[in-house]
Write a protein that holds these residues in place. Structure first.
Motif, PDB file in Angstrom:
ATOM      1  N   UNK A  97     -22.845 -31.005  -5.554  1.00 35.96           N
ATOM      2  CA  UNK A  97     -22.735 -29.466  -5.439  1.00 35.96           C
ATOM      3  C   UNK A  97     -21.518 -28.987  -4.291  1.00 35.96           C
ATOM      4  N   UNK A  98     -21.956 -29.842  -3.137  1.00 35.43           N
ATOM      5  CA  UNK A  98     -20.734 -29.287  -2.268  1.00 35.43           C
ATOM      6  C   UNK A  98     -19.349 -29.482  -2.618  1.00 35.43           C
ATOM      7  N   UNK A  99     -19.303 -30.780  -2.936  1.00 37.29           N
ATOM      8  CA  UNK A  99     -17.954 -31.361  -3.489  1.00 37.29           C
ATOM      9  C   UNK A  99     -17.428 -30.354  -4.401  1.00 37.29           C
ATOM     10  N   UNK A 100     -18.256 -29.426  -5.412  1.00 38.30           N
ATOM     11  CA  UNK A 100     -17.569 -28.488  -6.379  1.00 38.30           C
ATOM     12  C   UNK A 100     -17.527 -27.259  -5.453  1.00 38.30           C
ATOM     13  N   UNK A 101     -17.884 -27.061  -4.458  1.00 33.52           N
ATOM     14  CA  UNK A 101     -17.910 -25.716  -3.550  1.00 33.52           C
ATOM     15  C   UNK A 101     -19.033 -24.721  -4.052  1.00 33.52           C
ATOM     16  N   UNK A 102     -19.990 -25.502  -4.219  1.00 30.77           N
ATOM     17  CA  UNK A 102     -21.278 -24.645  -4.620  1.00 30.77           C
ATOM     18  C   UNK A 102     -22.206 -24.850  -3.550  1.00 30.77           C
ATOM     19  N   UNK A 103     -22.693 -23.650  -2.893  1.00 35.00           N
ATOM     20  CA  UNK A 103     -23.704 -23.553  -1.747  1.00 35.00           C
ATOM     21  C   UNK A 103     -24.915 -24.412  -2.198  1.00 35.00           C
ATOM     22  N   UNK A 104     -25.515 -25.239  -1.191  1.00 32.62           N
ATOM     23  CA  UNK A 104     -26.514 -25.751  -1.186  1.00 32.62           C
ATOM     24  C   UNK A 104     -27.186 -26.161   0.043  1.00 32.62           C
ATOM     25  N   UNK A 105     -27.876 -25.301   0.458  1.00 33.47           N
ATOM     26  CA  UNK A 105     -28.457 -25.629   1.749  1.00 33.47           C
ATOM     27  C   UNK A 105     -29.592 -26.560   1.791  1.00 33.47           C
ATOM     28  N   UNK A 106     -30.353 -26.409   0.926  1.00 39.40           N
ATOM     29  CA  UNK A 106     -31.559 -27.370   0.996  1.00 39.40           C
ATOM     30  C   UNK A 106     -31.391 -28.334   0.043  1.00 39.40           C
ATOM     31  N   UNK A 107     -32.337 -28.713  -0.840  1.00 44.38           N
ATOM     32  CA  UNK A 107     -32.306 -29.783  -1.887  1.00 44.38           C
ATOM     33  C   UNK A 107     -31.703 -29.212  -3.148  1.00 44.38           C
ATOM     34  N   UNK A 108     -31.609 -29.934  -4.242  1.00 40.85           N
ATOM     35  CA  UNK A 108     -31.218 -29.309  -5.501  1.00 40.85           C
ATOM     36  C   UNK A 108     -32.211 -28.127  -5.877  1.00 40.85           C
ATOM     37  N   UNK A 109     -31.792 -27.218  -6.522  1.00 38.28           N
ATOM     38  CA  UNK A 109     -32.771 -26.189  -7.215  1.00 38.28           C
ATOM     39  C   UNK A 109     -32.165 -25.844  -8.584  1.00 38.28           C
ATOM     40  N   UNK A 110     -33.021 -25.238  -9.275  1.00 40.79           N
ATOM     41  CA  UNK A 110     -32.579 -24.872 -10.493  1.00 40.79           C
ATOM     42  C   UNK A 110     -31.293 -23.999 -10.569  1.00 40.79           C
ATOM     43  N   UNK A 111     -31.130 -23.060  -9.606  1.00 40.01           N
ATOM     44  CA  UNK A 111     -30.098 -22.265  -9.687  1.00 40.01           C
ATOM     45  C   UNK A 111     -28.705 -23.011  -9.399  1.00 40.01           C
ATOM     46  N   UNK A 112     -28.869 -23.957  -8.240  1.00 36.36           N
ATOM     47  CA  UNK A 112     -27.844 -24.798  -7.815  1.00 36.36           C
ATOM     48  C   UNK A 112     -27.482 -25.680  -9.283  1.00 36.36           C
ATOM     49  N   UNK A 113     -28.382 -26.075  -9.831  1.00 31.82           N
ATOM     50  CA  UNK A 113     -28.139 -27.137 -11.156  1.00 31.82           C
ATOM     51  C   UNK A 113     -27.548 -26.379 -12.164  1.00 31.82           C
ATOM     52  N   UNK A 114     -27.956 -25.148 -12.444  1.00 35.93           N
ATOM     53  CA  UNK A 114     -27.350 -24.131 -13.493  1.00 35.93           C
ATOM     54  C   UNK A 114     -26.138 -24.064 -13.228  1.00 35.93           C
ATOM     55  N   UNK A 115     -25.700 -23.784 -12.096  1.00 36.66           N
ATOM     56  CA  UNK A 115     -24.233 -23.540 -11.678  1.00 36.66           C
ATOM     57  C   UNK A 115     -23.342 -24.627 -11.886  1.00 36.66           C
ATOM     58  N   UNK A 116     -23.985 -25.849 -11.383  1.00 38.82           N
ATOM     59  CA  UNK A 116     -23.249 -27.028 -11.422  1.00 38.82           C
ATOM     60  C   UNK A 116     -23.023 -27.540 -12.962  1.00 38.82           C
ATOM     61  N   UNK A 117     -23.705 -27.040 -13.760  1.00 36.77           N
ATOM     62  CA  UNK A 117     -23.893 -27.065 -15.112  1.00 36.77           C
ATOM     63  C   UNK A 117     -22.604 -26.401 -15.641  1.00 36.77           C
ATOM     64  N   UNK A 118     -22.566 -25.336 -15.504  1.00 35.00           N
ATOM     65  CA  UNK A 118     -21.450 -24.435 -15.823  1.00 35.00           C
ATOM     66  C   UNK A 118     -20.209 -24.735 -15.340  1.00 35.00           C
ATOM     67  N   UNK A 119     -20.017 -25.243 -14.205  1.00 38.71           N
ATOM     68  CA  UNK A 119     -18.839 -25.521 -13.553  1.00 38.71           C
ATOM     69  C   UNK A 119     -18.135 -26.762 -14.270  1.00 38.71           C
ATOM     70  N   UNK A 120     -19.245 -27.882 -14.278  1.00 36.47           N
ATOM     71  CA  UNK A 120     -18.631 -29.176 -14.977  1.00 36.47           C
ATOM     72  C   UNK A 120     -18.603 -28.938 -16.267  1.00 36.47           C
ATOM     73  N   UNK A 121     -19.295 -27.823 -17.010  1.00 37.06           N
ATOM     74  CA  UNK A 121     -18.865 -27.759 -18.390  1.00 37.06           C
ATOM     75  C   UNK A 121     -17.848 -26.979 -18.863  1.00 37.06           C
ATOM     76  N   UNK A 122     -16.907 -26.593 -17.925  1.00 32.07           N
ATOM     77  CA  UNK A 122     -15.797 -25.716 -17.855  1.00 32.07           C
ATOM     78  C   UNK A 122     -16.273 -24.296 -18.571  1.00 32.07           C
ATOM     79  N   UNK A 123     -17.602 -23.678 -18.247  1.00 36.52           N
ATOM     80  CA  UNK A 123     -17.935 -22.825 -18.994  1.00 36.52           C
ATOM     81  C   UNK A 123     -17.575 -21.470 -17.798  1.00 36.52           C
ATOM     82  N   UNK A 124     -16.675 -20.822 -18.361  1.00 39.43           N
ATOM     83  CA  UNK A 124     -15.943 -19.927 -17.445  1.00 39.43           C
ATOM     84  C   UNK A 124     -16.588 -18.506 -17.839  1.00 39.43           C
ATOM     85  N   UNK A 125     -17.496 -18.553 -18.861  1.00 37.00           N
ATOM     86  CA  UNK A 125     -18.051 -17.047 -19.279  1.00 37.00           C
ATOM     87  C   UNK A 125     -18.802 -16.574 -18.391  1.00 37.00           C
TER      88      UNK A 125
END
Length: 303
Positions: A275-303
């Motif tokens: 998450x940090x390597x992708x530039x997604x803030x992640x202060x604590x452990x993984x959360x659903x919000x962080x995971x969903x954002x990672x899925x969006x970024x990695x899936x190239x979903x720009x919508x």
């Protein structure tokens, strides 16, 4: 460079001998026994000894050229048998991991699902009974808890979650993907290459070893099939095939579980790094919000 090439050649030769030549030679020796003895004379060692004696006294048996050609032919035959069985092992691996697509695999998956559902209902009923006994302070609470644990183990032997594949290995290998999605909303399929690049060398080694062990189990299963077919001519070969099949099943389960556990552990330990390597803030452990954002970024979903 010369030393490196010599070392590489030696390793390739050792790998060739271990994977193809030695198992192939053993199979060819068993084939000779099967053809010579058959079912009627399966334990007649004298018949086998006479056959070997006849070969030893053949006119070309003492010719160096004939012996060299025979040795090369045997080695080539052993390598060919090993390569063929290795190819069958590849198809066995695909079969173990296949999804429910055709009528046969769908029927097998439905059968496993029914068994899992029956075991799940039995476990839940036993768990409720144990909970009520515990709340009531009954003396049956201990035995009922043990019964619930046994039912849980029965369900786990079928699958950890509702089966979606015709065979156990397919569900076990894909369990991390489902568990990671439920926990973090992270699509492990698109995240896996990136997690692999971030993984330490030791972690990669462990994952590679577990994956290689699974492939070796499928290869052993292919040898089991080969010996079972040979058992049509000589029944002791079928015994060897059955033992190899049982061993392959056990090793396959162990390797699939190890690989799945390591995959999930890698996600838990290094998901934040991704998450940090992708530039997604992640202060604590993984959360659903962080995971969903990672899925969006990695899936190239720009919508």
């Amino acid at each position: 460079m010369t030393a490196f090439l010599n070392t590489l050649g030696g390793r390739l030769a050792e790998r060739w001998m271990a994977l193809l030549a030695v198992p192939g030679l053993i199979y060819l020796a068993t084939l000779v026994c099967a053809v010579t003895l058959g079912q009627r004379h399966w334990s007649d060692t004298g018949r086998l000894r006479d056959r070997l004696g006849a070969l030893a006294t053949a006119p070309g048996a003492h010719s160096p050229g004939s012996l060299a050609v025979a040795a090369l032919a045997v080695l080539a035959g052993a390598a060919a048998v090993g390569a063929a069985v290795q190819a069958v092992g590849t198809w066995c691996e695909k079969a173990w991991l296949t999804e429910a697509r055709g009528p046969v695999t769908r029927r097998l998956t439905a059968r496993r699902l029914r068994r899992w559902q029956d075991a799940d209902r039995a476990y839940r009923a036993a768990l409720v009974a144990a909970g009520r006994a515990t709340i009531a302070g009954s003396g049956d609470a201990g035995p009922l808890t043990e019964s619930a644990e046994r039912h849980h183990a029965v369900r786990a032997r079928i699958a950890l979650a509702a089966p979606r594949h015709p065979f156990w290995a397919g569900d076990r290998i894909t369990d991390p993907e489902r568990r990671v999605w439920r926990a973090y909303r992270l699509d492990l399929t698109v995240a896996w290459p990136h997690l692999w690049l971030l993984a330490p060398d030791g972690t990669r080694t462990e994952l590679t070893a577990a994956r290689t062990a699974f492939t070796s189990a499928t290869r052993l299963h292919a040898w089991a099939i080969a010996y079972l077919l040979l058992g049509l001519c000589w029944w002791p070969a079928a015994v060897i095939g059955l033992l190899a099949a049982v061993t392959a099943a056990g090793r396959g389960r162990e390797a699939a579980s190890g690989f799945a556990d390591l995959t999930e552990a890698l996600t838990d330990l290094h998901g934040k790094d991704l998450a940090l390597a992708l530039g997604i803030p992640c202060d604590g452990g993984l959360t659903r919000e962080v995971g969903a954002e990672m899925t969006r970024v990695l899936g190239k979903d720009v919508a």
